[in-house]
Design an enzyme around this catalytic site. Structure first.
Site, PDB file in Angstrom:
ATOM      1  N   CYS A  69       0.880  -1.173   0.000  1.00 39.00           N
ATOM      2  CA  CYS A  69       0.000   0.000   0.000  1.00 39.00           C
ATOM      3  C   CYS A  69       0.911   1.214   0.000  1.00 39.00           C
ATOM      4  CB  CYS A  69      -0.913  -0.002   1.218  1.00 39.00           C
ATOM      5  SG  CYS A  69      -1.908   1.511   1.382  1.00 39.00           S
ATOM      6  N   CYS A 192      -4.930   6.426  -3.512  1.00 39.98           N
ATOM      7  CA  CYS A 192      -4.253   5.128  -3.553  1.00 39.98           C
ATOM      8  C   CYS A 192      -2.869   5.356  -4.144  1.00 39.98           C
ATOM      9  CB  CYS A 192      -5.041   4.122  -4.389  1.00 39.98           C
ATOM     10  SG  CYS A 192      -4.189   2.541  -4.590  1.00 39.98           S
TER      11      CYS A 192
END
EC number: 5.1.1.7
Length: 249
Positions: A69, A192
């Site tokens: 991530c 993101c």
């Protein structure tokens, strides 16, 4: 046990340190629940590593594990430097491999793990898509207007290709706007990092942008991406929102 709530460019995380690795899938679902828990896109657990500064466990809010991530890795680096008193320069291990980071107060830059699985462009549902893996798999479509973002289409594409889904608008050769539907969250998120990295790399590959650009996700925060020797670096602000104690039993 003490935990910390972090925000990084629109993504939010619960972070804490522990002495050992173990399965925390159920804990992630409890803590990340926005109605009955703390509320977050993901859970990050920092554990010791004998070679690197630390290793992490990353869980999506549905309890599934993720290899990487981007914004979470920036939050983890900030946490390790400011709360665990680690160096500004950090090397840490994720499921996607080694991540290098630099912490300068509340600005954190990371080098993503290598780009791989670059796909040829293909057509689906009257749109042109292309995919690559920037730590986790992403599929990108370039659009003229981000209002074309279609949550139902995203769900369909995510299920069909088992990837995160990104709509990207190239404003000019130094600026992209991005909206992302994330696996594990199963919804659009405010940002993101790996998704923006995929949009940047594929735009660069198709000669739409330069090798050093600004990207703004749905949160409208500014993140800066650059490419050096086929490695993606990106930086932006990270915020520790609060710390508190939680009964994890």
């Amino acid at each position: 046990m003490k935990f910390y709530k972090y925000c990084a460019s629109g993504n939010d995380f619960v972070i804490f340190a522990d002495s050992e690795k173990k399965d925390r899938s159920e804990l992630a679902k409890i803590l990340c629940n926005r109605y009955e828990g703390i509320g977050a896109d993901g859970l990050i657990v920092i554990v010791p590593h004998d070679r690197y500064d630390f290793e992490w466990e990353f869980y999506n809010c549905d309890g599934s594990k993720a290899n990487m991530c981007g914004n979470g890795s920036r939050a983890a680096a900030h946490f390790a430097h400011h709360h665990l008193k680690k160096s500004q320069y950090l090397n840490f291990l994720t499921g996607a491999g080694l991540i290098k980071s630099f912490v300068d107060d509340d600005i954190v830059e990371i080098k993503l793990s290598g780009i791989k699985d670059i796909k040829e462009a293909f057509e689906y549902k009257d749109r042109i898509w292309q995919g690559c893996n920037t730590g986790v798999p992403h599929i990108v479509t370039f659009v003229d207007d981000l209002s074309e973002f279609d949550i139902n289409l995203c769900k369909e594409v995510r299920k069909k290709y088992n990837a995160n889904v990104n709509f990207a608008k190239v404003e000019d050769d130094e600026f992209i706007r991005v909206r992302t539907y994330e696996r594990g969250v199963e919804d659009e998120t405010l940002a993101c990092g790996t998704g923006m990295g995929a949009c940047f790399y594929l735009a660069y590959l198709n000669q739409k942008v330069k090798d050093d650009i600004l990207i703004k996700p749905k949160s409208n925060e500014s993140l800066y991406f650059r490419l050096e020797e086929e490695q993606i670096f990106f930086r932006g602000k990270v915020k520790c929102c609060f710390e508190a104690d939680y009964n994890f039993t």
